[in-house]
Design a protein around this motif. Sequence first.
Motif, PDB file in Angstrom:
ATOM      1  N   THR A 100       0.821  -1.216   0.000  1.00  0.00           N
ATOM      2  CA  THR A 100       0.000   0.000   0.000  1.00  0.00           C
ATOM      3  C   THR A 100       0.853   1.264   0.000  1.00  0.00           C
ATOM      4  OG1 THR A 100      -0.098   0.082   2.421  1.00  0.00           O
ATOM      5  CG2 THR A 100      -1.833  -1.144   1.288  1.00  0.00           C
ATOM      6  N   ILE A 101       2.192   1.119   0.026  1.00  0.00           N
ATOM      7  CA  ILE A 101       3.016   2.322   0.129  1.00  0.00           C
ATOM      8  C   ILE A 101       2.855   3.209  -1.104  1.00  0.00           C
ATOM      9  CG2 ILE A 101       5.150   1.440  -0.904  1.00  0.00           C
ATOM     10  CD1 ILE A 101       6.672   2.878   1.376  1.00  0.00           C
ATOM     11  N   GLY A 102       2.387   2.610  -2.210  1.00  0.00           N
ATOM     12  CA  GLY A 102       2.125   3.412  -3.393  1.00  0.00           C
ATOM     13  C   GLY A 102       1.030   4.452  -3.169  1.00  0.00           C
ATOM     14  N   LEU A 103       0.134   4.183  -2.212  1.00  0.00           N
ATOM     15  CA  LEU A 103      -0.920   5.151  -1.896  1.00  0.00           C
ATOM     16  C   LEU A 103      -0.360   6.361  -1.163  1.00  0.00           C
ATOM     17  CD1 LEU A 103      -3.659   2.742  -0.465  1.00  0.00           C
ATOM     18  CD2 LEU A 103      -3.436   3.551  -2.819  1.00  0.00           C
ATOM     19  N   LEU A 104       0.697   6.156  -0.383  1.00  0.00           N
ATOM     20  CA  LEU A 104       1.184   7.194   0.523  1.00  0.00           C
ATOM     21  C   LEU A 104       1.706   8.430  -0.198  1.00  0.00           C
ATOM     22  CD1 LEU A 104       1.570   8.051   3.414  1.00  0.00           C
ATOM     23  CD2 LEU A 104       3.702   6.732   3.485  1.00  0.00           C
ATOM     24  N   PRO A 105       2.564   8.304  -1.221  1.00  0.00           N
ATOM     25  CA  PRO A 105       3.015   9.521  -1.905  1.00  0.00           C
ATOM     26  C   PRO A 105       1.869  10.330  -2.495  1.00  0.00           C
ATOM     27  CG  PRO A 105       4.405   7.670  -2.496  1.00  0.00           C
ATOM     28  CD  PRO A 105       3.246   7.106  -1.740  1.00  0.00           C
TER      29      PRO A 105
END
Length: 300
Positions: A100-105
Amino acid sequence: MDTRQLRTFVAIAEHGTFARAASVVNLTPSAVSQQVYALEQELDTKLFNRDSRPPSLNLQGLKMLETARQVLALVDETRGVLSGKQMTGTLNIGSVRTSTIGLLPRAIVALRQEFPELNVNLRVGMSSTLISDVNADRLDLAIVAEHTGVSRNLLWSPFIREPLVVIAPPGTPLRPVKELLETLPFVRFGSDVPLGALINNELARLGIAVRDIAEIDTIPAIVECVAAGLGVGIVPDIAVRENGRDMRTLPFGEPQVFRQIGMIHRAGSPKAELLAALHNKLAEMAGEFGVHRKEPPGRE
């Protein structure tokens, strides 16, 4: 003690010398020395090792530096709130390596569009370290999987509840999940994190005996291996959606297993408004699996 002294003290720590700090805070070097002396007198402790040239922070000075930064951040944020101006200050975020780190930026970019004067610092690390840093006030929040053993002064706020899926190479004939997992080589998620335990526990509960061909500690790498035809794997649904590969995808678990990712933060955080805004942006970008909050974190 006043904020001018604290800003001068931080400037010395960040720029290395009294002279450089003087130019940053628009004071003479002698005025900087006087402010440091006054701060040490009020605290009744020395903050610098003056035997070295230039003087360096001693142990007490290093402890004071962390406190000074926290105080100044809170003062800046309070001024912004009381003046009705846009949110200022810095939001310190930690995150585990997760699908899910792709959501963070994207969420951070959206947050800064709403609060243009906001600074954001992002650090990626292990969940145990990040949680400790939130507890010690070195981070405002951490993005981690659902975690046990969190201290009572920290709050857990999930922003995504997503299903786990079995993925197979493109063109794989449709077969029952158990048959796929037992007949094709298995690309295992070999990481000592909650997701790995969740997958292994469900495999054991269902009595599925897999044949490992690889053990990999990142979800994107598992998706790439499966897409290349190496075998089958088990990953969060978002990993497939974000990757965009056309693979055979089937629900994992009976009933289907879900995992949660969320924010850990301190109860009663002074940055509750920012935390709530970031949380809701993450939930919005998670799509159908997003978990929204109506109240800012820490205000229950």
